[in-house]
Write an enzyme that holds these catalytic residues in place. Structure first.
Site, short mmCIF file in Angstrom:
data_model
loop_
_atom_site.label_atom_id
_atom_site.label_comp_id
_atom_site.label_asym_id
_atom_site.label_seq_id
_atom_site.Cartn_x
_atom_site.Cartn_y
_atom_site.Cartn_z
N HIS A 164 -0.33 0.01 -9.84
CA HIS A 164 -1.04 -0.93 -8.96
C HIS A 164 -1.48 -2.18 -9.73
O HIS A 164 -2.65 -2.57 -9.70
CB HIS A 164 -2.25 -0.24 -8.31
CG HIS A 164 -2.64 -0.85 -7.00
ND1 HIS A 164 -3.10 -0.11 -5.93
CD2 HIS A 164 -2.64 -2.15 -6.57
CE1 HIS A 164 -3.39 -0.91 -4.90
NE2 HIS A 164 -3.11 -2.15 -5.28
N ARG A 217 0.85 -1.19 0.00
CA ARG A 217 0.00 0.00 0.00
C ARG A 217 0.89 1.24 0.00
O ARG A 217 1.89 1.31 0.72
CB ARG A 217 -0.92 0.01 1.23
CG ARG A 217 -2.00 -1.07 1.18
CD ARG A 217 -3.00 -0.83 0.06
NE ARG A 217 -4.09 -1.80 0.02
CZ ARG A 217 -4.11 -2.89 -0.74
NH1 ARG A 217 -3.07 -3.16 -1.53
NH2 ARG A 217 -5.16 -3.70 -0.72
N GLU A 266 -2.12 7.72 -4.04
CA GLU A 266 -3.14 6.92 -4.73
C GLU A 266 -4.52 7.09 -4.11
O GLU A 266 -4.68 7.11 -2.90
CB GLU A 266 -2.71 5.44 -4.65
CG GLU A 266 -3.39 4.52 -5.61
CD GLU A 266 -2.71 3.16 -5.65
OE1 GLU A 266 -3.34 2.21 -6.14
OE2 GLU A 266 -1.56 3.05 -5.16
#
Length: 316
Positions: A289, A229, A258
């Site tokens: 991603h 993440r 993000e």
């Protein structure tokens, strides 16, 4: 009574078709707003989601008949898990579905950074034949440190077995080492690692974990890979470490900036300075991603979710 499931993101047809064959009643709504979904969620017993919006207390309070939430992905951080569990709602995720994809992607990123593959490719295509400036490193003999030894971390360690590397990992759970990696305290990992690979959820404990103090605790300059993440890394601190060569290269599949659906990357003219550096750095490899985003994992994720939904009702 039929179990009614609302699908609010598209997924592999395996998911829809097998649920239908099993007697579930499928409904799809890929366009309505969160508020519009909330207005009708009381009619459904289950919801299937990827990352379209957060499932918060407001949503859950309106979902009075909800029995399960299935997220077609690895993490559940977009869901208020504690509140959902308190309401007796089953939480389903599928980290098994894309762990192999993430592991292969992580390995590819390391090899690309070590051998300047992306940089060299762009130079050759621009008519430049630069051999010395693209002299690479070998993974052989290096120490790879993994933080987070769940599905993703374990799959990555398994991929490294074909290389003559030492694989260490750190995790909040004790006693989970195996034949592919040795569990160590964080301090030992920071002392020995040449490569750091993050395979962590985003939690209050991991938020901004990789900051200036964390980076400076590494004894040697190192490469860093993040397929977990984006908010687990403070990008500005990473960039300063890259400038000082404490970090030799970064492979980032996720970014601090993000959004839930991060599809408008270049529309914001106020690009953060640290991000602009990454966009221009030869030793930064950025992907959108996609570490777990293969054709194979697309189907596997759907199958895992189907199997877990069936299991919820088989146990009732």
């Amino acid at each position: 009574m039929s179990i009614k499931i609302l699908h609010i993101d598209s997924n592999h047809p395996v998911l829809w078709n097998q649920l239908e064959e099993a007697g579930f009643e499928n409904h799809a709504d890929f366009k309505s707003s969160k508020e519009e979904i909330e207005a009708k969620i009381q009619d459904y017993n289950g919801i299937v989601i990827r990352s379209r919006f957060k499932i918060d207390k407001t949503f859950l309070d309106k979902a009075v008949n909800l029995q399960f939430i299935a997220r077609v992905g690895a993490g559940l951080e977009s869901i208020d898990c504690d509140y959902a569990s308190a309401k007796g709602i089953h939480l389903i995720a599928a980290p098994e579905g894309n762990r192999n994809a993430v592991a292969e992607h992580s390995l590819g990123v390391i090899l690309s950074l070590f051998n300047n593959l992306n940089k060299a490719d762009m130079e050759v295509k621009a008519g430049q034949w630069n051999r010395e400036s693209n002299r690479g490193h070998e993974l052989d003999g290096k120490t790879v440190g993994i933080i987070g030894y769940g599905n993703m971390g374990k799959a990555f360690a398994k991929k490294l077995r074909g290389f003559d590397v030492e694989v260490l990992f750190h995790d909040i759970l004790d006693g989970i080492g195996d034949e592919n990696a040795r569990q160590v305290p964080l301090s030992e990992l920071q002392k020995k690692a040449d490569v750091l690979s993050l395979h962590l959820p985003w939690t209050p404990e991991t938020d901004k974990m990789v900051n200036v103090d964390f980076i400076n605790a590494f004894e040697k300059p190192f490469w860093i890979i993040n397929t977990s993440r984006g908010k687990n890394i403070v990008t500005a601190d990473l960039v300063e470490a890259m400038k000082s060569k404490k970090v030799l290269g970064a492979g980032l599949d996720v970014l601090e900036y993000e959004k839930l659906s991060f599809e408008t990357l270049f529309q914001d003219k106020n690009t953060p300075e640290a991000f602009q550096y990454l966009l221009e750095a030869d030793n930064a490899l950025l992907t959108p991603h996609i570490a777990g985003w293969t054709f194979e994992s697309h189907e596997r994720l759907a199958q895992v979710i189907v199997d877990k939904i069936k299991a919820v009702y088989a146990s009732n």
